[in-house]
Write an enzyme that holds these catalytic residues in place. Structure first.
Site, mmCIF file in Angstrom:
data_model
loop_
_atom_site.group_PDB
_atom_site.id
_atom_site.type_symbol
_atom_site.label_atom_id
_atom_site.label_comp_id
_atom_site.label_asym_id
_atom_site.label_seq_id
_atom_site.Cartn_x
_atom_site.Cartn_y
_atom_site.Cartn_z
ATOM 1 N NE ARG A 86 -4.174 1.728 2.324
ATOM 2 C CZ ARG A 86 -4.316 2.803 3.112
ATOM 3 N NH1 ARG A 86 -3.376 3.117 3.971
ATOM 4 N NH2 ARG A 86 -5.403 3.548 3.023
ATOM 5 C CB ILE A 112 -5.607 5.794 -0.657
ATOM 6 C CG1 ILE A 112 -5.449 4.272 -0.790
ATOM 7 C CG2 ILE A 112 -4.984 6.270 0.650
ATOM 8 C CD1 ILE A 112 -3.966 3.818 -0.846
ATOM 9 C CB SER A 113 -10.629 3.139 0.450
ATOM 10 O OG SER A 113 -11.377 3.729 -0.582
ATOM 11 C CD GLN A 114 -11.412 2.847 7.615
ATOM 12 O OE1 GLN A 114 -12.420 3.278 7.030
ATOM 13 N NE2 GLN A 114 -11.443 2.432 8.844
ATOM 14 N N PRO A 115 -7.834 0.747 4.802
ATOM 15 C CG PRO A 115 -5.641 0.211 5.447
ATOM 16 C CD PRO A 115 -6.651 1.331 5.461
#
Ligand code: SAH
Length: 267
Positions: A86, A112-115
């Site tokens: 990431r 960027i989306s949260q994991p």
């Protein structure tokens, strides 16, 4: 943990590129990730230091452990999250925060989306009657390309659409050195889907609309699953299953927070 597909390039060679960048950034707030990196950087010369890439491997494995604690059960999803570096999708100044569970800026007011939410949406999409088999999936909102790379570990072919040209190009740049052969990036309005590539076994929206566009419902295969954030200030994650030629079943899963889904293109 089950086996994920491996990248053709060694992740170590990719990771060391990011670590090199990472070593230059120092001005960010304290995070566990950064402390870990510093510990290694401060080792005295001559110490048999582990390669820097092992540090990012270690923090990524720790992130996957936290995802499991947060309730992600699908081993294949956890393996895919463990396989994708990431930090290589972030600008150097933010790479040290890549493995904390947060969304982070990627420019153009997008994130960027949260994991956790990446893993959760993919887990829900895979819980189909085909035992998780996905031959073709569609993602709306490529952003920096991170979720597309995770999806590429789990699906035959990934189509991903982005409406902001420079982000579409950023995703290309980020993904190119990873040489993932099964991602097709499109520049356009994802609210229209990609009719020429339909039907899709799974569709994920990475941006929230007030409702899921009809075109996307039509492009879902019968038996397919679409996962999308829906709402404005208050948003919920919805699962829509296509149960027949003209029948869809909607379930509401949990609260979430995404950038808005917008019509048209930019750039
Ligand atoms: N998938 C990304 C998240 C990107 S954020 C990740 O891996 O982290 C959501 C993205 O959706 C933004 O880049 C935004 O520009 C894009 N987006 C919003 N509306 C869109 C639309 N109609 N079509 C395509 N992309 C859209």
């Amino acid at each position: 943990m089950s086996e994920g597909k491996r990248f053709p390039l060694s992740l170590e060679s990719l990771a060391s590129r990011g670590e090199r960048n990472g070593a230059q950034r120092m001005q960010t707030p304290q995070t566990a990730t950064r402390n870990r990196v510093q510990t290694v950087e401060q080792r005295p010369p001559g110490d048999a230091a582990r390669p820097m890439s092992m540090v990012s491997d270690g923090v990524r494995t720790a992130m996957v452990g936290r995802l499991a604690k947060q309730g992600i059960r699908d081993e294949a999803v956890l393996a895919a999250m463990n396989a994708v570096p990431r930090h290589l999708f972030l600008q150097p100044a933010l790479a040290s925060q890549a493995y904390i569970d947060a969304s982070l800026p990627i420019g153009h007011h997008q994130t960027i989306s949260q994991p956790y939410i990446v893993a959760r949406m993919i887990e829900v999409m895979r819980a189909n009657t085909q035992g998780g088999m996905l031959s073709r999936v569609l993602e709306i909102g490529t952003g920096c390309g991170y979720q597309a790379a995770v999806l590429a570990q789990l699906a035959g072919e990934v189509y991903s659409v982005e409406r902001i040209r420079s982000l579409h190009e950023l995703a290309r740049t980020n993904l190119r050195p990873m040489r993932i052969g099964n991602i097709r990036l499109h520049y356009g309005d994802g609210m229209l889907g990609i009719p020429q590539a339909a039907p899709f076994d799974g569709i994920i929206l990475a941006a929230a609309g007030l409702e899921v566009p009809q075109a996307l419902l039509e492009q879902l295969a019968v038996g397919g699953r679409l996962v999308a954030p829906v709402g404005a200030r208050h948003q919920v994650l919805q699962l829509i299953e296509r149960v027949g030629a003209q029948a869809w079943k909607t379930s509401t899963l949990e609260n979430c927070h995404f950038v808005p889904l917008r019509p048209g293109t930019v750039g």
